[in-house]
Design a protein around this motif. Sequence first.
Motif, PDB file in Angstrom:
ATOM      1  N   ILE A 153     -14.207  -1.775 -19.119  1.00  0.00           N
ATOM      2  CA  ILE A 153     -14.076  -0.521 -19.866  1.00  0.00           C
ATOM      3  C   ILE A 153     -12.983   0.354 -19.234  1.00  0.00           C
ATOM      4  O   ILE A 153     -12.196   0.986 -19.930  1.00  0.00           O
ATOM      5  CB  ILE A 153     -15.436   0.207 -19.940  1.00  0.00           C
ATOM      6  N   VAL A 154     -12.911   0.371 -17.900  1.00  0.00           N
ATOM      7  CA  VAL A 154     -11.863   1.151 -17.219  1.00  0.00           C
ATOM      8  C   VAL A 154     -10.478   0.579 -17.574  1.00  0.00           C
ATOM      9  O   VAL A 154      -9.550   1.335 -17.905  1.00  0.00           O
ATOM     10  CB  VAL A 154     -12.085   1.162 -15.687  1.00  0.00           C
ATOM     11  N   ILE A 155     -10.357  -0.729 -17.547  1.00  0.00           N
ATOM     12  CA  ILE A 155      -9.072  -1.363 -17.886  1.00  0.00           C
ATOM     13  C   ILE A 155      -8.693  -1.043 -19.334  1.00  0.00           C
ATOM     14  O   ILE A 155      -7.548  -0.679 -19.635  1.00  0.00           O
ATOM     15  CB  ILE A 155      -9.146  -2.897 -17.668  1.00  0.00           C
ATOM     16  N   ARG A 156      -9.679  -1.138 -20.228  1.00  0.00           N
ATOM     17  CA  ARG A 156      -9.451  -0.840 -21.649  1.00  0.00           C
ATOM     18  C   ARG A 156      -9.026   0.621 -21.835  1.00  0.00           C
ATOM     19  O   ARG A 156      -8.104   0.917 -22.589  1.00  0.00           O
ATOM     20  CB  ARG A 156     -10.753  -1.127 -22.393  1.00  0.00           C
ATOM     21  N   THR A 157      -9.694   1.530 -21.106  1.00  0.00           N
ATOM     22  CA  THR A 157      -9.368   2.957 -21.261  1.00  0.00           C
ATOM     23  C   THR A 157      -7.976   3.260 -20.697  1.00  0.00           C
ATOM     24  O   THR A 157      -7.241   4.081 -21.255  1.00  0.00           O
ATOM     25  CB  THR A 157     -10.453   3.822 -20.582  1.00  0.00           C
ATOM     26  N   LEU A 158      -7.605   2.600 -19.604  1.00  0.00           N
ATOM     27  CA  LEU A 158      -6.237   2.761 -19.070  1.00  0.00           C
ATOM     28  C   LEU A 158      -5.219   2.380 -20.141  1.00  0.00           C
ATOM     29  O   LEU A 158      -4.238   3.090 -20.373  1.00  0.00           O
ATOM     30  CB  LEU A 158      -6.037   1.857 -17.842  1.00  0.00           C
ATOM     31  N   ARG A 159      -5.489   1.252 -20.811  1.00  0.00           N
ATOM     32  CA  ARG A 159      -4.578   0.762 -21.850  1.00  0.00           C
ATOM     33  C   ARG A 159      -4.511   1.775 -23.006  1.00  0.00           C
ATOM     34  O   ARG A 159      -3.439   2.125 -23.477  1.00  0.00           O
ATOM     35  CB  ARG A 159      -5.089  -0.597 -22.335  1.00  0.00           C
ATOM     36  N   GLN A 160      -5.703   2.259 -23.431  1.00  0.00           N
ATOM     37  CA  GLN A 160      -5.749   3.218 -24.544  1.00  0.00           C
ATOM     38  C   GLN A 160      -5.050   4.534 -24.187  1.00  0.00           C
ATOM     39  O   GLN A 160      -4.519   5.211 -25.057  1.00  0.00           O
ATOM     40  CB  GLN A 160      -7.208   3.507 -24.931  1.00  0.00           C
ATOM     41  N   ALA A 161      -5.086   4.877 -22.887  1.00  0.00           N
ATOM     42  CA  ALA A 161      -4.449   6.126 -22.453  1.00  0.00           C
ATOM     43  C   ALA A 161      -2.936   5.954 -22.290  1.00  0.00           C
ATOM     44  O   ALA A 161      -2.238   6.914 -21.955  1.00  0.00           O
ATOM     45  CB  ALA A 161      -5.071   6.598 -21.143  1.00  0.00           C
ATOM     46  N   GLY A 162      -2.447   4.746 -22.514  1.00  0.00           N
ATOM     47  CA  GLY A 162      -1.010   4.508 -22.471  1.00  0.00           C
ATOM     48  C   GLY A 162      -0.514   3.870 -21.186  1.00  0.00           C
ATOM     49  O   GLY A 162       0.678   3.623 -21.039  1.00  0.00           O
ATOM     50  N   TYR A 163      -1.420   3.591 -20.258  1.00  0.00           N
ATOM     51  CA  TYR A 163      -1.020   2.958 -18.983  1.00  0.00           C
ATOM     52  C   TYR A 163      -1.264   1.453 -19.110  1.00  0.00           C
ATOM     53  O   TYR A 163      -2.194   0.909 -18.533  1.00  0.00           O
ATOM     54  CB  TYR A 163      -1.824   3.542 -17.823  1.00  0.00           C
ATOM     55  N   ASP A 164      -0.424   0.799 -19.908  1.00  0.00           N
ATOM     56  CA  ASP A 164      -0.729  -0.590 -20.231  1.00  0.00           C
ATOM     57  C   ASP A 164       0.242  -1.592 -19.633  1.00  0.00           C
ATOM     58  O   ASP A 164       0.178  -2.765 -19.929  1.00  0.00           O
ATOM     59  CB  ASP A 164      -0.821  -0.768 -21.752  1.00  0.00           C
TER      60      ASP A 164
END
Lengths: 180, 120
Positions: free
Chosen positions: B15-26
Amino acid sequence: MSTIDTGARRRTTDPRPVITDLIDGDTILSIAGDAWISLVGEDEVLVPLPGPLPGDILSSWVDVVGPWTGSVVLTTARATAEELSRALLRESAPEVLDDEDVADAFGEIANVVGGSVKAALPGPSALSLPQVGNAPLVRNPGDVCRVDVVWRGEPLTISVQGALPPLPVPSPTRENEVSL
Amino acid sequence: MKILIADDSRVMRQIVIRTLRQAGYDDHDIVEAEDGADALAKVGSEKPDLVLSDWNMPNMSGIECLEAMRASGSAVPFGFVTSEGSPEMREKAANAGALFLIAKPFTEDTFREHLDGVIA
């Protein structure tokens, strides 16, 4: 003239508070709703409705130890706990979920809800790691705040329950006894 | 940039990895650790640029990991992502040298708010 019992008298005189002096059902519902939106999905809502739990249930919980000591317990049908776990895992959910996946995901929801409940209670308190299985027994029915909700049509309960038995109630007649 | 994510829950790491991606840090390398001891070892072996860590974990907690890192001279930026969001925990985290504390439950906006300027 009627007197409204705000609980203030109990809080100032009793040696330990019960959970209904510290938090209410609406706050628990709001905490759980935020956890669902964050973990399960933006469109996932918890509807505050009572519903009968089936026979095959699973609980996840964390313990809070501090000025108030007890557990924050989520209970639902085993199948609903599995559906919740799939919702958390999303595209990385395996075809067949094993017990470890369900314990991890369902336990983490209890951890997030329990952490927010802990933050709303008087501190300092300690939070345990999450556990999954048969819920801890209710030791004092007067020290429970329970919210019944429905998620995707399935019932789920969130119980914030004290871990300690009720304190003995002093008897007025015995208080007046004089030892001979 | 290499980001080390420490949490004993596999689903929460995802979930943390997914949220990083959604926040633009992908566009970053992600390394995972399953508790504080694993994180401490991987700070040494993987040389991350940022550690995002849970607080309550078996073997070694997040705060013990941070204290051990600082005691050994490591100045790697460290932030908590934890269900422990009370004021006293935030104070403990700051006193131990954490840059920020993101309380669970979080959103991608919470991530941006704390990570802008930390993640290049």
